[in-house]
Design a protein around this motif. Structure first.
Motif, mmCIF file in Angstrom:
data_model
loop_
_atom_site.group_PDB
_atom_site.id
_atom_site.type_symbol
_atom_site.label_atom_id
_atom_site.label_comp_id
_atom_site.label_asym_id
_atom_site.label_seq_id
_atom_site.Cartn_x
_atom_site.Cartn_y
_atom_site.Cartn_z
ATOM 1 N N GLU A 174 4.867 11.533 -6.709
ATOM 2 C CA GLU A 174 5.998 11.513 -5.782
ATOM 3 C C GLU A 174 5.527 11.425 -4.330
ATOM 4 O O GLU A 174 6.129 10.734 -3.507
ATOM 5 C CB GLU A 174 6.870 12.756 -5.995
ATOM 6 N N GLU A 228 4.541 7.881 -3.693
ATOM 7 C CA GLU A 228 5.745 7.047 -3.597
ATOM 8 C C GLU A 228 6.405 7.163 -2.224
ATOM 9 O O GLU A 228 7.011 6.212 -1.728
ATOM 10 C CB GLU A 228 6.749 7.444 -4.689
ATOM 11 N N HIS A 229 6.259 8.349 -1.619
ATOM 12 C CA HIS A 229 6.862 8.573 -0.301
ATOM 13 C C HIS A 229 5.888 8.282 0.844
ATOM 14 O O HIS A 229 6.140 8.653 1.995
ATOM 15 C CB HIS A 229 7.374 10.021 -0.200
#
Length: 264
Positions: free
Chosen positions: A201, A204-205
Motif C-alpha cells: 500500500e 502504491e501511494h
C-alpha cells in the motif's frame, strides 16, 4: 509539553507567553524550547532562551537541539563554547549535535565532534560507544560500507555493546516489545503478512524505500524493502493492525531515534 509533542509549536509558544512570570519554572522553559525545536521555530527559541536567567544545562541542551535540528551547526557549536566557559562539557549537548549532523550526513562535522568527544569524555565508555555507532552509521549511509564495517568490528573486539533499538506498544491493555526483525511474538507470521500488505500500500501511494538508512551490507536473501520493513517500529505498527484491524489510534515508544524511512 502536550502541544510540543503533537507538533503544535506555535500554540505552545502562545501559551508560554500567557504564563505569569512568577509561575515559570525550569521545566516550563525546557518544554517550550523543545516545542520550538520540533516545530522549527528557531527565532522564537532564541528569544525565549535569551530571557532565561539563570540558564541550566537542560536549557542549553534544549536550545542546542533546536539549533541542531535546524542545521544551524555553526551557531550550535558557538553555544557549546559559550556554555563551556563556565561549565564542564555536557554529553547531552554533544550527542544532540552529533545526531543532527549524522541525520544531515555532514561527514566533516560528525568526524570532528566524534574526535572532540573522545578527548572530553574518555571515562564514559557507553557515551563514546553511542557516538561511534553514529559515526559508523554515517559512513554506512554515505556508501563507505568498508569503513562502517571496520568501526563495528573494532567495537566488537573491544567488548563494547551497542544499545539495541526497541519499540513498545500497548494493544488491548497489554504491553508488547519488539526488536528489529523480531520473530518472538506468538503471532509473528501474521505480523509479517501484515507488513507485506502495508508495504504494498505504501508503494502504491508513492513511497520509495530509502536505502541510505541501511548502514550494513545486505545478505544474499535480503532486499532494501525487507530490511527496512523489519524495523521494530514497523513491526509494532503491524501488530496493532493484526490485533485490531479497524484501529484508529496507534502509539509507539522508542528508546532510540526513529529511522528516517520509518518516519516517512
Amino acid at each position: 509539553h502536550a502541544y510540543g509533542i503533537n507538533g503544535m509549536g506555535v500554540k505552545a509558544v502562545e501559551l508560554f507567553h500567557k504564563v505569569p512570570r512568577s509561575l515559570l519554572a525550569d521545566s516550563t522553559y525546557v518544554c517550550v524550547l523543545n516545542a520550538c525545536s520540533h516545530a522549527g521555530l528557531v527565532d522564537q527559541a532564541r528569544s525565549i532562551f535569551s530571557s532565561i536567567e539563570p540558564k541550566t544545562e537542560k536549557h542549553y541542551a534544549a536550545m542546542m537541539d533546536c539549533l541542531s535540528r535546524g542545521s544551524l551547526f555553526d551557531e550550535a557549536q558557538q553555544l557549546i563554547d559559550q556554555y563551556e566557559l563556565h561549565h564542564p562539557p555536557s554529553p547531552v549537548m554533544y550527542m544532540a549535535l552529533l545526531s543532527a549532523a549524522r541525520n544531515r550526513r555532514n561527514k566533516q562535522l560528525v568526524e570532528s565532534i566524534h574526535q572532540r568527544m573522545n578527548k572530553l569524555f574518555p571515562r564514559s565508555p557507553d557515551l563514546i560507544t553511542s557516538a561511534t555507532v553514529l559515526l559508523a552509521n554515517l559512513y554506512g549511509s554515505t556508501g563507505d560500507v568498508d569503513k562502517a564495517s571496520s568501526i563495528r568490528s573494532e567495537l566488537s573486539r573491544s567488548g563494547a555493546k551497542k544499545k539495541p533499538g526497541l519499540s513498545w506498544t500497548v494493544v488491548n491493555g497489554e504491553l508488547y516489545q519488539f526488536l528489529a526483525h523480531d520473530r518472538s511474538h506468538p503471532r509473528s507470521a501474521e505480523i509479517y503478512v501484515e507488513l507485506e500488505k502495508i508495504s504494498r500500500e505504501l508503494i502504491e501511494h508513492g513511497h520509495e524505500y530509502d536505502s541510505s538508512w541501511i548502514t550494513r551490507p545486505l545478505a544474499e536473501d535480503e532486499t532494501i524493502e525487507s530490511v527496512l520493513c523489519g524495523h521494530s517500529e514497523k513491526l509494532a505498527i503491524a501488530w496493532n493492525f493484526v490485533a485490531n484491524a479497524d484501529t484508529t489510534f496507534i502509539q509507539i515508544t522508542k528508546n532510540l531515534r526513529v529511522c528516517g524511512d520509518c518516519r516517512e
